[in-house]
Write an enzyme that holds these catalytic residues in place. Structure first.
Site, PDB file in Angstrom:
ATOM      1  N   GLU A  31      44.284  49.022  23.411  1.00 36.05           N
ATOM      2  CA  GLU A  31      45.525  48.271  23.614  1.00 36.05           C
ATOM      3  C   GLU A  31      45.991  48.334  25.074  1.00 36.05           C
ATOM      4  OE1 GLU A  31      47.221  46.363  21.710  1.00 36.05           O
ATOM      5  OE2 GLU A  31      46.710  46.815  19.635  1.00 36.05           O
TER       6      GLU A  31
ATOM      7  N   LYS B  59      52.724  51.548  21.467  1.00 33.86           N
ATOM      8  CA  LYS B  59      53.959  51.858  20.746  1.00 33.86           C
ATOM      9  C   LYS B  59      53.601  52.039  19.281  1.00 33.86           C
ATOM     10  CE  LYS B  59      58.570  50.041  19.704  1.00 33.86           C
ATOM     11  NZ  LYS B  59      59.509  48.909  19.914  1.00 33.86           N
TER      12      LYS B  59
ATOM     13  N   LYS C  35      54.942  55.328  23.637  1.00 36.24           N
ATOM     14  CA  LYS C  35      56.117  55.653  22.824  1.00 36.24           C
ATOM     15  C   LYS C  35      55.684  55.912  21.390  1.00 36.24           C
ATOM     16  CE  LYS C  35      60.543  53.486  21.540  1.00 36.24           C
ATOM     17  NZ  LYS C  35      61.392  52.271  21.647  1.00 36.24           N
TER      18      LYS C  35
END
Length: 333
Positions: A241, A201, A256
């Site tokens: 990640e 994100k 995102k």
């Protein structure tokens, strides 16, 4: 390997007919690929428009049930719920996030009561509940307290699972939270509660309409989320990640924003064997919607093109505010 040159090879042949274009399409979109986000607010029989998200509303729980039923009837398989919390329930420690009788828990319980046969995904983050609009709790200097936040996220996730949600979606980007949430769910026998992790994100400018929708924009003021959300200049970091979240127990990962980050979806699809959900965020949707209202292009065609780009990049599913719009089009309603 040999190649044939023009005119023996005419690339236009397979593009010349609708049936052949459809037959050999590499990527397709269906209602079952889509996840519809909903914003909920307190009260009864409320569906209030959101200025920055044309065509999107905040619904009271009773109206949410009707909207979820409609999404189900259109072939949509899951919804994602975000609450708008009144200021008097926000706090420094975000304790309303794990109140078993909070707005989102009420919504989940009501949806389950109606047995709609649609997946209920609940957002896990503290930004609707904190006084400063951050996804975690902070010290007096505004620094994010990662480990303290993770403890609250575990409480929040357990509360949502107890309410009956099918999946929790941690969107906070705290370090190590997936492992802790997974352990919490396992220890409390929620073996089938899924974790759809926002593993990549980015700290993006495309979230503005969303922050207004949940009522956190004005609380965030002049601070940013760059110390915990990802640096949009980085790509390799996303693989690191995502790998961490998979190792910690994520069942699917969310990337995102969407269209500006198709390269991240593609890299993740090539690297990992795990379902990937792309998120067409509020700013992306708003730009498409507003441009179409100004008759710059056809809304439906542009949306389908944008969603196909997610599938082409490797996404298995897509969160989009236009899910029901596209599903209606796909069903020729």
């Amino acid at each position: 390997m040999f190649s044939l040159s023009y005119p023996r090879t005419r690339s236009h042949r397979l593009r010349s007919s609708n049936w052949s274009r459809d037959l050999f399409a590499e990527a397709t979109i269906s209602s079952s690929d889509l996840i519809q986000p909903f914003f909920i607010t307190e009260g009864n029989n409320i569906s209030e428009p959101i200025d920055t998200l044309p065509g999107i509303y905040r619904h009271s729980v009773d109206n949410l049930v009707k909207k979820a039923e409609n999404a189900r009837d259109l072939g949509i398989k899951a919804i994602l719920i975000f609450p708008q919390i009144p200021k008097n329930k926000k706090s420094v420690d975000a304790k309303e996030s794990y109140n078993s009788n909070n707005l989102i828990c009420k919504a989940i319980k009501e949806l389950k009561k109606h047995k709609l046969d649609i997946g209920i995904i609940a957002d896990v983050a503290l930004d609707p509940y904190t006084l400063n609009g951050h996804d975690g709790i902070t010290d007096q200097n505004g620094n994010i307290l990662n480990d303290e936040t993770v403890k609250i996220l575990c409480k929040q996730s357990l509360t949502l699972a107890e309410a009956g949600c099918d999946s929790v979606a941690p969107s906070d980007m705290m370090d190590g939270r997936i492992a802790k949430i997974r352990d919490t769910l396992e220890e409390n026998c929620f073996y089938n509660t899924k974790i759809f992790s926002y593993a990549a994100k980015y700290a993006s400018n495309f979230y503005g309409p969303f922050r207004e929708a949940i009522g956190s924009k004005n609380f965030l003021k002049n601070t940013s989320k760059e110390t915990y959300q990802m640096n949009f200049r980085n790509s390799k970091e996303s693989i690191h990640e995502i790998g961490l979240d998979i190792s910690e127990g994520a069942d699917a990962i969310i990337i995102k924003p969407g269209m500006p980050y198709l390269d991240i979806i593609a890299r993740a699809s090539d690297k990992f064997n795990i379902p990937i959900i792309g998120y067409q965020v509020s700013g992306e949707y708003s730009m498409l919607k507003i441009a179409s209202e100004k008759q710059i292009f056809n809304y439906t065609k542009a949306l389908i093109e944008s969603l196909i780009s997610f599938k082409r990049a490797g996404a298995n599913a897509i969160i989009t505010y236009a899910a029901t719009d596209i599903a209606k089009q796909l069903m020729n309603i």
